[in-house]
Design a protein around this motif. Structure first.
Motif, PDB file in Angstrom:
ATOM      1  N   MET A 128       0.860  -1.191  -0.050  1.00 27.49           N
ATOM      2  CA  MET A 128      -0.091   0.034   0.108  1.00 27.49           C
ATOM      3  C   MET A 128       0.897   1.167   0.009  1.00 27.49           C
ATOM      4  SD  MET A 128      -3.242  -1.076   0.066  1.00 27.49           S
ATOM      5  CE  MET A 128      -3.824  -2.736   0.081  1.00 27.49           C
ATOM      6  N   ILE A 129       0.609   2.235  -0.889  1.00 31.76           N
ATOM      7  CA  ILE A 129       1.321   3.388  -1.201  1.00 31.76           C
ATOM      8  C   ILE A 129       0.730   4.529  -1.115  1.00 31.76           C
ATOM      9  CG2 ILE A 129       3.191   4.405  -2.567  1.00 31.76           C
ATOM     10  CD1 ILE A 129       3.646   1.830  -3.862  1.00 31.76           C
ATOM     11  N   GLU A 130       0.899   5.544  -0.085  1.00 30.50           N
ATOM     12  CA  GLU A 130       0.413   6.659  -0.120  1.00 30.50           C
ATOM     13  C   GLU A 130       1.007   7.602  -1.166  1.00 30.50           C
ATOM     14  OE1 GLU A 130       0.507   8.542   3.996  1.00 30.50           O
ATOM     15  OE2 GLU A 130       0.033  10.574   3.306  1.00 30.50           O
ATOM     16  N   ALA A 131       0.243   8.040  -2.129  1.00 29.45           N
ATOM     17  CA  ALA A 131       0.800   8.529  -3.282  1.00 29.45           C
ATOM     18  C   ALA A 131      -0.220   9.384  -3.844  1.00 29.45           C
ATOM     19  CB  ALA A 131       1.578   7.765  -4.080  1.00 29.45           C
ATOM     20  N   GLN A 132       0.085  10.115  -4.831  1.00 30.79           N
ATOM     21  CA  GLN A 132      -1.014  10.925  -5.788  1.00 30.79           C
ATOM     22  C   GLN A 132      -1.011  10.216  -6.870  1.00 30.79           C
ATOM     23  OE1 GLN A 132      -0.092  14.938  -5.438  1.00 30.79           O
ATOM     24  NE2 GLN A 132      -1.368  15.550  -7.201  1.00 30.79           N
ATOM     25  N   ALA A 133      -2.309  10.094  -7.536  1.00 30.46           N
ATOM     26  CA  ALA A 133      -2.420   9.484  -8.797  1.00 30.46           C
ATOM     27  C   ALA A 133      -1.903  10.038  -9.959  1.00 30.46           C
ATOM     28  CB  ALA A 133      -4.196   9.007  -9.090  1.00 30.46           C
ATOM     29  N   GLU A 134      -1.521  11.236  -9.777  1.00 32.88           N
ATOM     30  CA  GLU A 134      -0.838  12.011 -10.978  1.00 32.88           C
ATOM     31  C   GLU A 134       0.540  11.676 -11.064  1.00 32.88           C
ATOM     32  OE1 GLU A 134      -3.189  12.903  -8.696  1.00 32.88           O
ATOM     33  OE2 GLU A 134      -3.914  15.062  -9.276  1.00 32.88           O
ATOM     34  N   ALA A 135       1.152  11.188 -10.175  1.00 35.81           N
ATOM     35  CA  ALA A 135       2.490  10.783  -9.738  1.00 35.81           C
ATOM     36  C   ALA A 135       2.726   9.713  -9.252  1.00 35.81           C
ATOM     37  CB  ALA A 135       3.344  11.883  -9.220  1.00 35.81           C
ATOM     38  N   ILE A 136       2.361   8.403  -9.930  1.00 34.24           N
ATOM     39  CA  ILE A 136       2.492   7.135  -9.273  1.00 34.24           C
ATOM     40  C   ILE A 136       3.849   6.696  -9.274  1.00 34.24           C
ATOM     41  CG2 ILE A 136       1.663   4.718  -9.726  1.00 34.24           C
ATOM     42  CD1 ILE A 136      -0.682   5.867 -11.587  1.00 34.24           C
ATOM     43  N   PRO A 137       4.195   6.440  -8.025  1.00 36.56           N
ATOM     44  CA  PRO A 137       5.727   6.026  -7.942  1.00 36.56           C
ATOM     45  C   PRO A 137       5.851   4.425  -8.194  1.00 36.56           C
ATOM     46  CG  PRO A 137       4.265   5.842  -5.714  1.00 36.56           C
ATOM     47  CD  PRO A 137       3.573   6.274  -6.680  1.00 36.56           C
ATOM     48  N   LEU A 138       5.398   4.093  -9.608  1.00 35.46           N
ATOM     49  CA  LEU A 138       5.766   2.959 -10.191  1.00 35.46           C
ATOM     50  C   LEU A 138       6.595   3.046 -11.462  1.00 35.46           C
ATOM     51  CD1 LEU A 138       2.533   0.922  -9.499  1.00 35.46           C
ATOM     52  CD2 LEU A 138       4.608   0.896  -8.272  1.00 35.46           C
ATOM     53  N   ALA A 139       7.364   1.879 -11.794  1.00 38.99           N
ATOM     54  CA  ALA A 139       8.324   2.141 -13.101  1.00 38.99           C
ATOM     55  C   ALA A 139       7.256   2.134 -14.296  1.00 38.99           C
ATOM     56  CB  ALA A 139       9.203   0.936 -13.075  1.00 38.99           C
ATOM     57  N   ASP A 140       7.716   2.525 -15.231  1.00 33.10           N
ATOM     58  CA  ASP A 140       6.954   2.352 -16.643  1.00 33.10           C
ATOM     59  C   ASP A 140       6.886   0.942 -16.912  1.00 33.10           C
ATOM     60  OD1 ASP A 140       7.683   4.927 -16.536  1.00 33.10           O
ATOM     61  OD2 ASP A 140       8.935   4.921 -18.461  1.00 33.10           O
ATOM     62  N   ARG A 141       5.662   0.554 -17.313  1.00 32.76           N
ATOM     63  CA  ARG A 141       5.124  -0.613 -17.680  1.00 32.76           C
ATOM     64  C   ARG A 141       5.728  -1.842 -16.742  1.00 32.76           C
ATOM     65  NH1 ARG A 141       5.911  -0.741 -24.462  1.00 32.76           N
ATOM     66  NH2 ARG A 141       5.061   1.487 -24.691  1.00 32.76           N
ATOM     67  N   SER A 142       5.229  -1.581 -15.601  1.00 32.96           N
ATOM     68  CA  SER A 142       5.628  -2.576 -14.605  1.00 32.96           C
ATOM     69  C   SER A 142       4.614  -3.501 -13.924  1.00 32.96           C
ATOM     70  CB  SER A 142       6.085  -1.805 -13.339  1.00 32.96           C
ATOM     71  OG  SER A 142       5.597  -0.704 -12.769  1.00 32.96           O
ATOM     72  N   VAL A 143       3.221  -3.105 -14.452  1.00 37.75           N
ATOM     73  CA  VAL A 143       2.003  -3.856 -13.857  1.00 37.75           C
ATOM     74  C   VAL A 143       1.114  -4.348 -14.970  1.00 37.75           C
ATOM     75  CG1 VAL A 143       1.884  -2.328 -11.771  1.00 37.75           C
ATOM     76  CG2 VAL A 143       0.473  -1.889 -13.469  1.00 37.75           C
ATOM     77  N   ASP A 144       0.386  -5.311 -14.559  1.00 37.74           N
ATOM     78  CA  ASP A 144      -0.296  -6.130 -15.745  1.00 37.74           C
ATOM     79  C   ASP A 144      -1.681  -5.505 -15.820  1.00 37.74           C
ATOM     80  OD1 ASP A 144       1.476  -8.407 -16.504  1.00 37.74           O
ATOM     81  OD2 ASP A 144       1.519  -8.347 -14.291  1.00 37.74           O
ATOM     82  N   PHE A 145      -2.346  -4.945 -14.713  1.00 36.69           N
ATOM     83  CA  PHE A 145      -3.431  -4.434 -14.639  1.00 36.69           C
ATOM     84  C   PHE A 145      -3.366  -3.049 -13.781  1.00 36.69           C
ATOM     85  CE2 PHE A 145      -4.275  -8.765 -14.750  1.00 36.69           C
ATOM     86  CZ  PHE A 145      -4.878  -8.972 -16.045  1.00 36.69           C
ATOM     87  N   ALA A 146      -3.861  -2.025 -14.335  1.00 38.75           N
ATOM     88  CA  ALA A 146      -4.037  -0.940 -13.565  1.00 38.75           C
ATOM     89  C   ALA A 146      -5.581  -0.500 -13.515  1.00 38.75           C
ATOM     90  CB  ALA A 146      -3.344   0.478 -13.891  1.00 38.75           C
ATOM     91  N   SER A 147      -6.068   0.031 -12.208  1.00 37.67           N
ATOM     92  CA  SER A 147      -7.702   0.247 -12.146  1.00 37.67           C
ATOM     93  C   SER A 147      -7.386   1.682 -11.659  1.00 37.67           C
ATOM     94  CB  SER A 147      -8.295  -0.722 -11.578  1.00 37.67           C
ATOM     95  OG  SER A 147      -7.635  -1.121 -10.405  1.00 37.67           O
ATOM     96  N   ALA A 148      -8.691   2.236 -11.968  1.00 38.73           N
ATOM     97  CA  ALA A 148      -9.147   3.499 -11.378  1.00 38.73           C
ATOM     98  C   ALA A 148     -10.537   3.461 -11.006  1.00 38.73           C
ATOM     99  CB  ALA A 148      -8.905   4.838 -12.004  1.00 38.73           C
ATOM    100  N   VAL A 149     -10.916   3.106  -9.940  1.00 42.53           N
ATOM    101  CA  VAL A 149     -12.715   2.797  -9.591  1.00 42.53           C
ATOM    102  C   VAL A 149     -12.957   4.345  -8.955  1.00 42.53           C
ATOM    103  CG1 VAL A 149     -14.335   1.244  -8.521  1.00 42.53           C
ATOM    104  CG2 VAL A 149     -11.938   0.606  -9.480  1.00 42.53           C
ATOM    105  N   TYR A 150     -14.022   4.662  -9.367  1.00 38.22           N
ATOM    106  CA  TYR A 150     -14.813   5.835  -8.802  1.00 38.22           C
ATOM    107  C   TYR A 150     -13.913   6.858  -8.332  1.00 38.22           C
ATOM    108  CZ  TYR A 150     -18.695   2.492  -8.266  1.00 38.22           C
ATOM    109  OH  TYR A 150     -19.621   1.554  -8.719  1.00 38.22           O
ATOM    110  N   LEU A 151     -12.714   7.198  -9.178  1.00 37.63           N
ATOM    111  CA  LEU A 151     -11.739   8.184  -9.065  1.00 37.63           C
ATOM    112  C   LEU A 151     -12.008   9.452  -9.740  1.00 37.63           C
ATOM    113  CD1 LEU A 151      -9.131   9.434  -7.838  1.00 37.63           C
ATOM    114  CD2 LEU A 151      -7.982   8.331  -9.787  1.00 37.63           C
ATOM    115  N   PHE A 152     -12.011   9.110 -11.141  1.00 35.55           N
ATOM    116  CA  PHE A 152     -12.163  10.089 -12.011  1.00 35.55           C
ATOM    117  C   PHE A 152     -13.467  11.248 -11.739  1.00 35.55           C
ATOM    118  CE2 PHE A 152      -9.109   9.434 -15.612  1.00 35.55           C
ATOM    119  CZ  PHE A 152      -8.547   8.412 -15.275  1.00 35.55           C
ATOM    120  N   HIS A 153     -14.430  11.063 -11.256  1.00 35.19           N
ATOM    121  CA  HIS A 153     -15.577  11.776 -11.060  1.00 35.19           C
ATOM    122  C   HIS A 153     -15.039  12.817 -10.087  1.00 35.19           C
ATOM    123  CE1 HIS A 153     -17.100   8.950  -7.870  1.00 35.19           C
ATOM    124  NE2 HIS A 153     -17.489  10.311  -7.174  1.00 35.19           N
TER     125      HIS A 153
END
Ligand SMILES: C[S@@+](CC[C@H](N)C(=O)[O-])C[C@H]1O[C@@H](n2cnc3c(N)ncnc32)[C@H](O)[C@@H]1O
Length: 363
Positions: free
Chosen positions: A241-266
């Motif tokens: 679990m990482i406390e971070a901002q979605a606009e600056a995700i502290p993960l490397a390029d092309r490092s995950v298989d699935f990325a989701s954003a659920v009820y965030l964009f609104h």
């Protein structure tokens, strides 16, 4: 969905699981109790814009909820969702449910007072404003402490289930369908899923139910919400679990298989949405998927458009209207992703995106 002339309410009720009906009835009861004690939505004399779009009646809302329950059952039968416990709560659950209900009702008086006073900056003392973007420091939904206290985190899921009369978990878990489809023939032990703005961890829990061996990363700006998320499904061994901002995700390029954003964009201004979309595109592997699940947008179900107009009046949601008009497909296309699946689940829309074969800008 227009009300089907062949819709047989009695038959639909007979074929819906007792547990799902009990859940809907319980949260409808919570809703009624909270609005009975609440004042009006706006101050006397305050002018508000009336919903422009059509408003569904109760019968078509019930039809839509029962269709969601039927859809869930069908998806389980097809192996596109994991089974869920559909039994009604047993007696041992009653004290816990009553305690939650009491806490919710007590808090909803504070929420109503905030709504009436249009108080949107009532946050806990000691918050360091430098840690958060300005648009985040507010009481979304007029909720107590915004997203920034343990009390808020403890009540959040209950509040959301009440708002959606017991259907939130059923809607959210449909975000799993594209993931389960994409997992055919793949080994979950080698896969990583990142849920951006994971909140209290409901969607991560859904993923854990389907793929307990898949590694999970939860990102959110709220430390108390992350704490709740961490406590769920403790059997998941590979989880961060990482406390971070979605606009600056502290993960490397092309490092995950699935990325989701659920009820965030609104809950994001358009500029932040664009930055988050670029981040989702950046972190997903070439054969990965992005899942964006959020409220319906204008025209998705034209007979429900009035509800979308009404929502930001009763709940502090300053970016909701712009969400209802946001061109998500265009936004993802600018990041080199194309829409591969859309699902409407009652009041939620789920969109799955895969990388375009000829990669575009930002991919
Ligand atoms: C409406 S809740 C949704 C939570 C969860 N995804 C769910 O399905 O219940 C929005 C969440 O987004 C988080 N959030 C909002 N803006 C964020 C941002 N810019 N970066 C990270 N998290 C953010 C909030 O802290 C909150 O947990």
């Amino acid at each position: 969905m227009n009300e089907s002339p062949t819709f047989d309410l009695a038959k639909s009720l007979r074929t819906t699981d007792l547990g799902v009906l009990a859940r809907i009835a319980w949260f409808a009861g919570q809703y009624v109790m909270s609005i009975r004690q609440a004042g009006p939505l706006v101050r006397p004399g305050e002018q508000i814009e009336r919903p422009k779009g059509p408003m569904p009646n109760w019968r078509s809302l019930i039809q839509s909820m029962l269709a969601l329950a039927a859809d869930d059952r069908e998806l389980v039968a097809q192996g596109l969702l994991p089974p869920m416990d559909r039994s009604p709560p047993n007696l041992a659950d009653v004290p816990r449910l009553l305690a939650k209900s009491r806490a919710y009702i007590t808090d909803s008086k504070k929420v109503d007072a905030r709504r009436l006073n249009r108080e949107i900056s009532d946050l806990p003392d000691g918050i360091n404003p430098d840690r958060y973007p300005k648009y985040y420091l507010r009481n979304f939904h007029f909720q107590t402490d915004g997203y920034l206290s343990d009390e808020s985190a403890a009540l959040y899921d209950w509040q959301v289930e009440t708002l959606f009369t017991g259907t939130a978990a059923l809607m959210r878990r449909q975000g799993l369908v594209p993931i389960i489809r994409a997992m055919a023939g793949r080994d979950p032990r080698t896969m990583i899923m990142a849920d951006i703005a994971c909140g209290t961890g409901s969607f991560l829990e859904n993923v854990a139910d389907a793929f307990p061996a898949m590694a999970q990363i939860g990102i959110d700006l709220s430390r108390p919400y992350l704490k709740q998320a961490q406590a769920r499904r403790p059997q998941v061994r590979r989880r961060l679990m990482i406390e971070a901002q979605a606009e600056a995700i502290p993960l490397a390029d092309r490092s995950v298989d699935f990325a989701s954003a659920v009820y965030l964009f609104h809950e994001l201004p358009q500029g932040a949405r664009e930055r988050v979309a670029a981040e989702l595109a950046r972190i997903v592997r070439p054969d990965g998927l992005i899942i964006i699940a959020d409220a319906l947008q204008t025209g998705d179900r034209p007979d429900f458009d009035g509800l979308l107009d009404l929502f930001p009046i009763g709940f502090h949601e300053p970016f909701f209207e712009s969400w209802t008009k946001c061109d998500v497909v265009g936004m993802m296309a600018r990041n080199g992703f194309k829409l591969v699946e859309t699902r409407l689940a009652h009041l939620t829309k789920i969109c799955a995106f895969a990388r375009c074969a000829i990669t575009g800008q930002g991919s």
